[in-house]
Design an enzyme around this catalytic site. Structure first.
Site: not given
Ligand SMILES: [Zn+2]
Length: 284
Positions: A2-3, A54, A117
């Site tokens: 996500p930015e 972010k 992850r």
């Protein structure tokens, strides 16, 4: 990943659902995903949400702050809404095998922090610790002090290509690959231009277009790149990718002059530009 605009959308959504709610429980399924003492947050009311680059900050009544970093595959699920990394059937059969944290709230809402992850995390900070942690970050694009003068001043500090300077989180918080590529295209600046050679006039253009495309992206619910790493809260894909100018458009015609867009790699990241509209300065 996500930015900034996507994290801004997450912030706006959580503000709507969880502001002034009390955290009544926290289940930690993966110890590395939560850094801090859960006793510090149970019984605490959420008084504010904010975002730097972010990173999402959740302010508690006690003054402590929960900082959320979604990283590559982090995902927040609240009811039927998925924020961050998209996965199939994310809202069904929770907790699932990638659920790391479960937050419960006084209004019975449950927030799942899923992360395939395990790079993402939630950490408890005191205000002092947070300002030290974020000290090395540059200004956020939506910070009132992020002016053309600031942008220019930061760019003067390095001889690296301007595209890499824009991506450096020590210079600016939250400019991601999409926005670096597209703002340079709109400002007609070659991504390999030496950063410190950028003029104040050029910096003004980059500033103008960065703010414009970031705002547009927030309004349209964020971007879904071709890796489909971002889904809007209502489980649909963000619409902003239809506005990409050059990002991920290699060999497609330039929207301005129809010359095929070129792709090169800079610092290991895909870099897209129009070889006709974005010329390197002659002295290079
Ligand atoms: Zn062009």
């Amino acid at each position: 990943m996500p930015e900034l605009p996507e994290v801004e959308v997450v912030k706006i959504f959580l503000e709507d659902k969880l502001l002034h709610q009390t955290i009544t429980g926290l289940e930690i399924l993966n110890p590395k995903s939560f850094i801090g003492d859960k006793k510090d947050i149970i019984g605490q009311k959420i008084v504010e949400f904010s975002r730097t680059g972010k990173q999402l900050s959740i302010y508690l009544k006690s003054g402590l702050i929960l900082l959320v970093h979604l990283k590559m595959t982090g995902q927040l699920v609240l009811g039927n809404f998925v924020l961050g990394h998209p996965t199939k059937d994310a809202t069904k059969n929770l907790p699932n095998k990638s659920t790391r944290l479960i937050f419960k709230f006084g209004n019975k809402l449950i927030l799942f922090f899923n992360d395939q992850r395990k790079f993402g995390w939630v950490k408890v900070f005191s205000p002092d610790e947070l300002s030290i942690f974020q000290k090395s970050l540059g200004l956020d694009i939506f910070d009132p002090q992020f002016t053309p003068g600031y942008l220019h001043q930061q760019l003067q500090k390095t001889s690296r290509p301007v595209k890499l300077a824009l991506l450096d989180q020590h210079f600016f918080a939250g400019i991601g690959n999409i926005y670096a590529n597209d703002s340079l295209f709109l400002a007609k600046i070659h991504p390999q231009t030496i950063s410190k050679n950028i003029t104040l006039l050029q910096a003004k253009k980059i500033h103008h277009f960065l703010i414009e495309i970031m705002r547009q992206s927030v309004l349209s619910g964020g971007s879904t790149a071709r890796d489909n790493k971002y889904v809007r809260p209502d489980n649909t894909f963000g619409q902003n990718q239809f506005f990409f100018r050059v990002y991920q458009r290699a060999r497609e015609p330039c929207p301005r002059c129809t010359t095929p867009i070129k792709r090169i790699s800079l610092g290991g990241r895909g870099t897209f530009y129009c070889p006709k509209c974005q010329k390197l300065p002659a002295k290079l």
